[in-house]
Design a protein around this motif. Structure first.
Motif, short mmCIF file in Angstrom:
data_model
loop_
_atom_site.label_atom_id
_atom_site.label_comp_id
_atom_site.label_asym_id
_atom_site.label_seq_id
_atom_site.Cartn_x
_atom_site.Cartn_y
_atom_site.Cartn_z
N GLU A 136 0.63 -1.01 0.33
CA GLU A 136 0.02 0.19 -0.18
C GLU A 136 0.95 1.30 0.15
O GLU A 136 1.00 2.26 -0.81
CB GLU A 136 -1.05 0.07 1.39
CG GLU A 136 -1.85 -0.94 0.83
CD GLU A 136 -2.86 -1.03 2.30
OE1 GLU A 136 -3.24 -1.99 2.54
OE2 GLU A 136 -2.62 -0.01 2.75
N THR A 140 0.57 4.38 -2.60
CA THR A 140 0.11 5.40 -2.55
C THR A 140 2.22 6.99 -2.51
O THR A 140 1.69 7.53 -3.01
CB THR A 140 0.46 5.51 -1.03
OG1 THR A 140 1.34 5.51 -0.07
CG2 THR A 140 -1.32 4.85 -0.79
N LEU A 145 -3.56 6.89 -5.61
CA LEU A 145 -4.69 7.03 -4.51
C LEU A 145 -5.89 5.86 -3.92
O LEU A 145 -5.92 4.92 -4.97
CB LEU A 145 -6.33 7.82 -5.04
CG LEU A 145 -7.10 8.46 -3.88
CD1 LEU A 145 -6.43 8.76 -2.38
CD2 LEU A 145 -8.56 9.09 -4.24
N SER A 204 -0.86 7.32 4.82
CA SER A 204 -0.99 7.27 3.84
C SER A 204 -2.19 6.27 2.97
O SER A 204 -2.76 6.82 1.89
CB SER A 204 0.63 6.93 2.94
OG SER A 204 0.86 5.97 2.71
N ALA A 205 -2.48 5.24 3.55
CA ALA A 205 -3.77 4.51 3.11
C ALA A 205 -4.56 4.25 4.50
O ALA A 205 -4.79 2.84 4.96
CB ALA A 205 -3.36 3.21 2.20
N ALA A 233 -5.57 14.34 -3.44
CA ALA A 233 -5.03 13.52 -4.14
C ALA A 233 -4.21 14.40 -5.68
O ALA A 233 -3.46 14.51 -5.68
CB ALA A 233 -5.49 12.59 -4.59
#
Length: 492
Positions: A136, A140, A145, A204-205, A233
């Motif tokens: 992930e 990113t 996104l 970030s996720a 984003a």
């Protein structure tokens, strides 16, 4: 996360309709903009059985041009997928720039399902979690996104929905034995889900918990988050991602200038004798690799005209053609260029028990792309760690990774270029680009030295093949391949 979660207050029905109409128009508008900004959007829907993942996806995609999205229902991995690394089938699904991919369940469901079935625990669970974090974060860092929604409903609501589905002939097939087990063991499942989400809740996720008791309210929550996240984003599109410190043990490598090329030669008679013996041995090992289900990845980088093709030919000459594939890597095709740069290599990985040979590799990122300006400085500096992570993933899967740098000097290259230029049967091998690259020899040597130093890990070391005498390099490569495979098979 689920334990501490407090649902937001549901708007009045009329207000909800107004907000939904607004969001639908806004998403359609933004869908056109993400193509302009080249933002790839990966949306993962996880959650309880019967929580409405599929129906929510269906409502969201009505507001998007169908040319710019894909929906994938990630059911249990197929036999073919089980013979590849865990992340393979998810990496395959990542979207191109300017497009959406919606996943109906994914890596969370697979991991938590294996935990609940007691197929995954302890160190293996931790290893999977680390893989997910890297996966992930790499997405990113490379401009993706990544949105992760968990559709949450209470035990009683799930029980009611499952019963309603089972009562209808046309929907009863959708309720699996495991869905019913999940409802009966709701508390146990909630604990496993909660732990997983805490373990993978990245800045970030992050995870977004969706109150899915009311279907329209669930849609509105998803739409609001989707819209605000896309807007952020696009604003951050040109921001540089952090360059992370390498965490893997590195083994010191000599610089190319320190590699001794003289006296690295072999007679024709000795070459023929050794070639026959080594190829026979490699053929025997190939059969054992298949039986033991061990994957092998052999990569070749080196100077133009160094002899990579002839070297590969002597390796493959020993192998069963049904059990290997050679991948000649050229400039990325448009659909490859518009995805994460490692995507085209993930999708070419061998099945376990098979061999993949790469003629040029993912190291193009820190050589040709670096020197020709095909990526930013931040991109190629970040790539050393990303490549080490990629190779660690392959090593943890059980792959034997053998990386060759085929080394010659400038005089040898010039002689071979001239021979190709003057021989009509070999002229197809030489291009204007080869001559241009030769002019950048010194710059390439600096880049290669840095590459070797920063990616020579204990689990995927580099091997330098001295190839002024191609016969010598071929024999050395065969010996290394045999030795590495024998070590891997020793404990199998």
């Amino acid at each position: 996360m689920l334990k501490e979660w407090i649902p937001a207050e549901i708007p009045e029905k009329e207000e909800m309709e107004i907000q939904l109409d607004r969001d639908r128009d806004k998403l359609y508008e933004l869908q056109m903009k993400i193509k302009e900004y080249k933002v790839p959007v990966l949306v993962l829907f996880e959650g309880w059985a019967a929580a409405g993942k599929g129906s929510t996806i269906g409502k969201v995609i009505k507001n998007i041009d169908p040319r710019f999205f894909k929906v994938a229902a990630m059911s249990a991995p197929s036999e073919e997928e089980l013979r590849k690394p865990f992340l393979y089938r998810y990496m395959k699904q990542i979207p191109e720039e300017g497009k959406f991919t919606f996943l109906d369940s994914g890596w969370m469901e697979q991991i938590t399902g294996e935990v609940l079935k007691k197929e995954l625990s302890g160190p293996e669970y931790e290893k999977r979690i680390e893989s997910i974090r890297r996966f992930e974060r790499q997405l990113t860092d490379n401009g993706y996104l990544v949105l992760k929604f968990f559709m949450h409903i209470k035990k009683e609501e799930q029980d009611s929905r499952l019963k309603n589905l089972m009562e209808e002939e046309d929907t009863s097939w959708r309720v699996t034995k495991f869905d019913r087990w999940q409802n009966e063991h709701y508390g146990k499942c909630k604990k496993v889900f909660d732990r997983y989400m805490k373990d993978t809740n990245l800045p970030s996720a992050p995870w977004y918990i969706i109150d899915a008791e009311n279907r329209k309210w669930a849609e509105l929550q998803v739409m609001d988050i989707l819209i605000s996240s896309i807007e952020v984003a696009m604003q951050n599109r040109n921001h540089s991602s952090p360059i992370l410190q390498n965490v893997f043990p590195l083994v010191k490598m000599p610089k190319l200038a320190e590699v001794e090329l003289q006296n690295k030669e072999i007679s024709e008679e000795e070459y023929r004798s050794e070639l026959k013996s080594l190829q026979r041995r490699l053929g025997e090992l190939h059969n054992r690799l298949y039986r033991k289900r061990v994957p092998v990845i052999i990569t070749y980088e080196g100077w133009d005209a160094a002899g990579k093709g002839g070297n590969i030919k002597r390796i493959t000459g020993a192998l069963d053609p049904r059990g290997y594939e050679v991948h000649p890597i050229a400039s990325p095709e448009p659909h490859e260029k518009s995805r994460h740069y490692l995507w085209r290599f993930w999708t070419r990985l061998p099945k376990d028990g098979h061999i993949a040979i790469f003629d040029r590799t993912w190291y193009g990122r820190v050589m040709v792309e670096r020197l020709e300006g095909f990526c930013t400085e931040n991109d190629w500096k970040r790539a050393y760690n990303e490549i080490n992570e990629f190779e660690k993933e392959l090593s943890d899967w059980g792959a034997v990774i053998i990386k060759f740098w085929v080394q010659i000097d400038k005089d040898t290259q010039l002689a071979r270029f001239t021979d190709r230029q003057n021989n009509p049967e070999k002229q197809w091998k030489i291009t204007d680009e080869d001559w241009r690259n030769r002019e950048k020899w010194d710059a390439y040597e600096v880049a290669v030295d840095e590459m070797l130093q920063k990616t020579n890990t204990s689990f995927a070391p580099w091997h330098v093949l001295e190839s002024v005498d191609k016969k010598y390099a071929r024999i050395k490569a065969l010996k290394i391949v045999i030795s590495e495979i024998e070590k891997a098979l020793k404990d199998k």
